[in-house]
Design a protein around this motif. Structure first.
Motif, PDB file in Angstrom:
ATOM      1  N   LEU A  73       0.821  -1.209   0.000  1.00  0.00           N
ATOM      2  CA  LEU A  73       0.000   0.000   0.000  1.00  0.00           C
ATOM      3  C   LEU A  73       0.856   1.260   0.000  1.00  0.00           C
ATOM      4  CD1 LEU A  73      -2.859  -0.928   2.522  1.00  0.00           C
ATOM      5  CD2 LEU A  73      -3.010  -0.800   0.021  1.00  0.00           C
ATOM      6  N   ASP A  74       1.999   1.208   0.683  1.00  0.00           N
ATOM      7  CA  ASP A  74       2.878   2.371   0.763  1.00  0.00           C
ATOM      8  C   ASP A  74       3.498   2.746  -0.580  1.00  0.00           C
ATOM      9  OD1 ASP A  74       2.374   2.583   3.436  1.00  0.00           O
ATOM     10  OD2 ASP A  74       4.258   1.669   4.087  1.00  0.00           O
ATOM     11  N   ASP A  75       3.397   1.857  -1.557  1.00  0.00           N
ATOM     12  CA  ASP A  75       3.974   2.132  -2.872  1.00  0.00           C
ATOM     13  C   ASP A  75       3.082   3.048  -3.713  1.00  0.00           C
ATOM     14  OD1 ASP A  75       6.174   0.477  -2.405  1.00  0.00           O
ATOM     15  OD2 ASP A  75       5.143  -1.301  -3.179  1.00  0.00           O
ATOM     16  N   PHE A  76       1.819   3.220  -3.298  1.00  0.00           N
ATOM     17  CA  PHE A  76       0.835   3.944  -4.098  1.00  0.00           C
ATOM     18  C   PHE A  76       0.505   5.315  -3.509  1.00  0.00           C
ATOM     19  CE2 PHE A  76       0.104  -0.550  -4.761  1.00  0.00           C
ATOM     20  CZ  PHE A  76      -0.207  -0.669  -6.111  1.00  0.00           C
ATOM     21  N   VAL A  77       0.137   6.238  -4.387  1.00  0.00           N
ATOM     22  CA  VAL A  77      -0.414   7.521  -3.947  1.00  0.00           C
ATOM     23  C   VAL A  77      -1.463   7.948  -4.964  1.00  0.00           C
ATOM     24  CG1 VAL A  77       1.343   8.920  -5.131  1.00  0.00           C
ATOM     25  CG2 VAL A  77       0.118   9.861  -3.155  1.00  0.00           C
ATOM     26  N   GLY A  82      -6.636   2.756   1.918  1.00  0.00           N
ATOM     27  CA  GLY A  82      -5.467   2.756   2.786  1.00  0.00           C
ATOM     28  C   GLY A  82      -4.181   3.208   2.126  1.00  0.00           C
ATOM     29  N   ILE A  83      -4.295   4.050   1.068  1.00  0.00           N
ATOM     30  CA  ILE A  83      -3.095   4.580   0.438  1.00  0.00           C
ATOM     31  C   ILE A  83      -3.002   6.087   0.687  1.00  0.00           C
ATOM     32  CG2 ILE A  83      -3.137   2.782  -1.324  1.00  0.00           C
ATOM     33  CD1 ILE A  83      -4.047   4.960  -3.335  1.00  0.00           C
ATOM     34  N   ASP A  84      -1.817   6.636   0.498  1.00  0.00           N
ATOM     35  CA  ASP A  84      -1.603   8.077   0.671  1.00  0.00           C
ATOM     36  C   ASP A  84      -2.299   8.854  -0.437  1.00  0.00           C
ATOM     37  OD1 ASP A  84      -0.089   7.618   2.890  1.00  0.00           O
ATOM     38  OD2 ASP A  84       1.843   8.112   1.963  1.00  0.00           O
ATOM     39  N   SER A  85      -2.467  10.148  -0.200  1.00  0.00           N
ATOM     40  CA  SER A  85      -3.077  11.007  -1.224  1.00  0.00           C
ATOM     41  C   SER A  85      -2.403  12.370  -1.233  1.00  0.00           C
ATOM     42  CB  SER A  85      -4.579  11.164  -0.976  1.00  0.00           C
ATOM     43  OG  SER A  85      -4.827  11.784   0.276  1.00  0.00           O
ATOM     44  N   ILE A  86      -2.474  12.999  -2.402  1.00  0.00           N
ATOM     45  CA  ILE A  86      -2.015  14.375  -2.582  1.00  0.00           C
ATOM     46  C   ILE A  86      -3.206  15.170  -3.103  1.00  0.00           C
ATOM     47  CG2 ILE A  86      -0.453  15.932  -3.800  1.00  0.00           C
ATOM     48  CD1 ILE A  86       1.459  13.532  -4.134  1.00  0.00           C
ATOM     49  N   ALA A  87      -3.600  16.193  -2.380  1.00  0.00           N
ATOM     50  CA  ALA A  87      -4.711  17.049  -2.803  1.00  0.00           C
ATOM     51  C   ALA A  87      -4.151  18.237  -3.560  1.00  0.00           C
ATOM     52  CB  ALA A  87      -5.500  17.522  -1.588  1.00  0.00           C
ATOM     53  N   VAL A  88      -4.719  18.522  -4.729  1.00  0.00           N
ATOM     54  CA  VAL A  88      -4.283  19.689  -5.494  1.00  0.00           C
ATOM     55  C   VAL A  88      -5.358  20.772  -5.404  1.00  0.00           C
ATOM     56  CG1 VAL A  88      -2.840  18.312  -7.018  1.00  0.00           C
ATOM     57  CG2 VAL A  88      -5.188  18.779  -7.695  1.00  0.00           C
ATOM     58  N   THR A  89      -4.914  21.976  -5.121  1.00  0.00           N
ATOM     59  CA  THR A  89      -5.854  23.069  -4.897  1.00  0.00           C
ATOM     60  C   THR A  89      -6.143  23.879  -6.155  1.00  0.00           C
ATOM     61  OG1 THR A  89      -4.102  24.639  -4.278  1.00  0.00           O
ATOM     62  CG2 THR A  89      -5.061  23.289  -2.519  1.00  0.00           C
ATOM     63  N   TYR A  90      -5.467  23.562  -7.263  1.00  0.00           N
ATOM     64  CA  TYR A  90      -5.704  24.321  -8.495  1.00  0.00           C
ATOM     65  C   TYR A  90      -6.902  23.794  -9.277  1.00  0.00           C
ATOM     66  CZ  TYR A  90      -2.977  20.405 -10.423  1.00  0.00           C
ATOM     67  OH  TYR A  90      -2.505  19.156 -10.749  1.00  0.00           O
ATOM     68  N   GLY A  91      -7.534  22.717  -8.784  1.00  0.00           N
ATOM     69  CA  GLY A  91      -8.694  22.146  -9.454  1.00  0.00           C
ATOM     70  C   GLY A  91      -9.997  22.725  -8.926  1.00  0.00           C
ATOM     71  N   TYR A  92     -10.956  21.841  -8.617  1.00  0.00           N
ATOM     72  CA  TYR A  92     -12.304  22.307  -8.297  1.00  0.00           C
ATOM     73  C   TYR A  92     -12.756  22.038  -6.865  1.00  0.00           C
ATOM     74  CZ  TYR A  92     -12.858  23.710 -13.068  1.00  0.00           C
ATOM     75  OH  TYR A  92     -12.693  24.371 -14.258  1.00  0.00           O
TER      76      TYR A  92
END
Length: 235
Positions: free
Chosen positions: A160-164, A180-190
């Motif tokens: 699971l740690d291999d994915f984002v 159960g994986i990490d995420s990156i939120a981008v604020t330039y979208g909606y």
């Protein structure tokens, strides 16, 4: 060392700005159904979630009306809407850089796979991705958690740690949390800042360049999950 081996990208609001095509197709569907037609700004919430969720929640449609609206929507979207779309600046450079780093790239979108494939080919970035996974035209596999799990099943030897998961709406982040994986939120979208931080992503990126800095192994410390929930955030 790169923090992740496999990167999942949302499409709408993350790789490209689909506002014109989506909102105009929603307007077309509502007009066909003799319903009030809001302006494009009011229809921005349609960007990101599965269509059946949006037509149900924002228009109050029952199951039959929702399916009819989706059919009308796709009628225009297939003809014109998917091409009323703009790739975010620096996305090709980001994808090229990640390919050079030997990071596997995958598109994970609630949009039907057949449309996602055509859009990526239209932008000439399809070759960067090892997999393009979306929903089915019949509405199945539409939640982001289902899509992410389908992708993970394709890589049984990975942890699971291999994915984002990278996305601009809460559905992307909630799906990542559920699996159960990490995420990156981008604020330039909606997605709004409040919507995104409420889901506790591992990182917050304000630009495509910041996404690159995170993924090539130099994460921005001030953007980590624990640092972005300051006193200005209500969550």
């Amino acid at each position: 060392m790169n923090p992740y081996k496999i990167v999942l990208f949302d499409l709408d609001g993350t790789l490209s700005d689909p506002k014109a095509g989506i909102t105009k197709s929603v307007q077309y569907a509502l007009e066909k159904m003799n319903k009030a037609v809001p302006d494009e700004e009011e229809l921005k919430p349609f960007i990101g979630p599965p269509l059946h969720v949006s037509f149900s929640e924002y228009c109050g449609f029952n199951e039959w009306q929702t399916q009819m609206a989706i059919d009308y929507y796709r009628e225009r979207f297939k003809r014109a809407g998917m091409y009323e779309n703009e790739l975010y600046a620096d996305v090709p450079h980001l994808l090229h850089t990640l390919n050079d780093q030997r990071i596997k790239l995958i598109v994970a979108t609630s949009k039907p796979t057949v449309f996602a494939e055509k859009i990526l080919k239209y932008f000439a970035i399809d070759h960067y991705f090892e997999l393009i996974v979306g929903s089915q035209l019949d509405g199945s596999r539409s939640s982001k958690a289902e899509i992410i799990q389908f992708i993970l099943n394709c890589y049984p030897d990975c942890e699971l740690d291999d994915f984002v998961m990278i996305g601009d709406r809460e559905h992307d982040l909630i799906g990542a949390n559920q699996i159960g994986i990490d995420s990156i939120a981008v604020t330039y979208g909606y997605g709004s800042f409040e919507e995104l931080t409420a889901c506790h992503p591992m990182y917050l990126a304000e630009s495509v360049e910041e996404v690159k800095e995170i993924l090539v192994g130099r994460p921005l410390k001030q953007k980590r999950k624990g640092d972005m929930l300051d006193e200005s955030c209500p969550f």
